[in-house]
Motif scaffolding. Structure first.
Motif, PDB file in Angstrom:
ATOM      1  N   ASP A 113      -1.419  -4.252-110.280  1.00 28.69           N
ATOM      2  CA  ASP A 113      -0.716  -4.543-109.041  1.00 28.69           C
ATOM      3  C   ASP A 113      -1.719  -4.804-107.920  1.00 28.69           C
ATOM      4  OD1 ASP A 113       0.526  -3.375-106.334  1.00 28.69           O
ATOM      5  OD2 ASP A 113       2.165  -4.097-107.579  1.00 28.69           O
ATOM      6  N   ALA A 114      -1.456  -5.840-107.111  1.00 26.43           N
ATOM      7  CA  ALA A 114      -2.393  -6.219-106.047  1.00 26.43           C
ATOM      8  C   ALA A 114      -2.617  -5.069-105.066  1.00 26.43           C
ATOM      9  CB  ALA A 114      -1.870  -7.446-105.307  1.00 26.43           C
ATOM     10  N   ASN A 115      -1.553  -4.316-104.756  1.00 26.01           N
ATOM     11  CA  ASN A 115      -1.697  -3.182-103.843  1.00 26.01           C
ATOM     12  C   ASN A 115      -2.715  -2.178-104.360  1.00 26.01           C
ATOM     13  OD1 ASN A 115       0.528  -3.331-101.623  1.00 26.01           O
ATOM     14  ND2 ASN A 115       1.584  -3.919-103.497  1.00 26.01           N
ATOM     15  N   LYS A 117      -5.040  -2.596-106.908  1.00 29.93           N
ATOM     16  CA  LYS A 117      -6.365  -3.161-107.174  1.00 29.93           C
ATOM     17  C   LYS A 117      -7.203  -3.282-105.903  1.00 29.93           C
ATOM     18  CE  LYS A 117      -6.831  -6.515-110.149  1.00 29.93           C
ATOM     19  NZ  LYS A 117      -6.671  -7.810-110.872  1.00 29.93           N
ATOM     20  N   ASN A 118      -6.552  -3.620-104.792  1.00 27.05           N
ATOM     21  CA  ASN A 118      -7.294  -3.885-103.553  1.00 27.05           C
ATOM     22  C   ASN A 118      -7.974  -2.664-102.952  1.00 27.05           C
ATOM     23  OD1 ASN A 118      -6.633  -6.549-103.686  1.00 27.05           O
ATOM     24  ND2 ASN A 118      -5.070  -6.503-102.089  1.00 27.05           N
ATOM     25  N   TYR A 133       0.889   5.993-104.486  1.00 22.79           N
ATOM     26  CA  TYR A 133       0.721   4.794-103.674  1.00 22.79           C
ATOM     27  C   TYR A 133       2.025   4.505-102.931  1.00 22.79           C
ATOM     28  CZ  TYR A 133      -3.248   4.158-106.828  1.00 22.79           C
ATOM     29  OH  TYR A 133      -4.404   4.342-107.548  1.00 22.79           O
ATOM     30  N   CYS A 135       3.670   1.755-100.474  1.00 23.60           N
ATOM     31  CA  CYS A 135       3.497   0.406 -99.922  1.00 23.60           C
ATOM     32  C   CYS A 135       4.381   0.226 -98.692  1.00 23.60           C
ATOM     33  CB  CYS A 135       3.838  -0.637-100.974  1.00 23.60           C
ATOM     34  SG  CYS A 135       2.836  -0.482-102.472  1.00 23.60           S
ATOM     35  N   THR A 138       6.871  -2.783 -98.761  1.00 30.60           N
ATOM     36  CA  THR A 138       7.989  -2.561 -99.681  1.00 30.60           C
ATOM     37  C   THR A 138       9.031  -1.638 -99.069  1.00 30.60           C
ATOM     38  OG1 THR A 138       6.529  -2.848-101.588  1.00 30.60           O
ATOM     39  CG2 THR A 138       8.624  -1.748-101.982  1.00 30.60           C
ATOM     40  N   GLU A 162       3.450  -9.560 -97.048  1.00 30.72           N
ATOM     41  CA  GLU A 162       2.840  -8.703 -98.059  1.00 30.72           C
ATOM     42  C   GLU A 162       1.546  -8.143 -97.485  1.00 30.72           C
ATOM     43  OE1 GLU A 162       2.271 -10.391-101.866  1.00 30.72           O
ATOM     44  OE2 GLU A 162       4.392 -10.818-102.202  1.00 30.72           O
ATOM     45  N   ASN A 164      -0.401  -5.462 -99.113  1.00 33.01           N
ATOM     46  CA  ASN A 164      -1.336  -5.155-100.199  1.00 33.01           C
ATOM     47  C   ASN A 164      -2.421  -4.170 -99.775  1.00 33.01           C
ATOM     48  OD1 ASN A 164      -0.003  -6.816-102.022  1.00 33.01           O
ATOM     49  ND2 ASN A 164      -1.223  -8.607-101.494  1.00 33.01           N
TER      50      ASN A 164
END
Length: 202
Positions: A113-115, A117-118, A133, A135, A138, A162, A164
């Motif tokens: 998931d980009a969130n 990984k970043n 996590y 978001c 979201t 988004e 992220n």
């Protein structure tokens, strides 16, 4: 352990009024969904409405169902295999089947998931005991969707991009030491500020 805990919680309060509502909680043990063994805890909203018609009408119950789904309030405790346990709210039996398939294939889509990984470079690299996590984008989108499902105006009158960059809590273990790290990305703070400013100006 979970079964004993659930039964103890349901029987813990001696108050007759509370027990009247708890009696509408259904607990089903040992159901098979695919390869998983599942216990299901559900609350019949229609029965609750009939117990409290003075303060809760049929329209209120239908609004809740629009938000959380036709299944109503349903929690599933699933033993996916000998090493993996899942607690799932909503999603129906299909969600349990999806989780069991991911475990069987040794996949972890959350890691891609980009969130997530970043922000990995900012988190501890030692063994982690838990990860959480949250978001922001979201949650804000969900708030708007819930309001719409309830037939109300969106509370956040602004475009929600988004971000992220989730708010993160990570527990890690090093020797005999337990460490908890809380990470609040500056990008998240700035994005929420920008959304709030745009919403206030609308």
């Amino acid at each position: 352990i979970c079964r004993k805990l659930v039964k103890q919680v349901l029987a813990a309060c001696p108050d007759e009024e509370v027990q009247k509502y708890l009696s509408k909680v259904q607990y089903k043990e040992g159901q098979k969904i695919g390869s998983a063994t599942v216990d299901e805890i559900s609350l019949n909203l229609d029965e609750i409405q009939r117990l409290n018609e003075k303060d809760l009408d049929t329209k209120d119950v239908e609004t809740v169902k629009k938000i959380i789904g036709k299944e109503g309030i349903t929690l599933r405790l699933a033993a996916l295999d000998a090493d993996h346990f899942a607690m799932v709210f909503g999603g129906g039996p299909k969600r349990i089947e999806q989780l069991a398939a991911l475990v069987k294939e040794d996949k972890a889509p959350l890691a891609e998931d980009a969130n997530v990984k970043n922000i990995q470079s900012q988190l501890p690299t030692v063994a982690r005991s838990f990860e959480l996590y949250v978001c922001g984008d979201t949650i804000m989108k969900a708030v708007n969707e819930i309001a719409e499902a309830a037939g109300e105006d969106k509370p956040i009158h602004a475009d929600i991009p988004e971000i992220n960059a989730p708010f993160t809590i990570v527990g890690s273990v090093s020797g005999n030491t337990q460490q908890v790290n809380i990470y609040v990305p500056m990008k998240l703070i700035v994005s929420i500020k920008d959304i709030a400013t745009a919403a206030a100006a609308d």
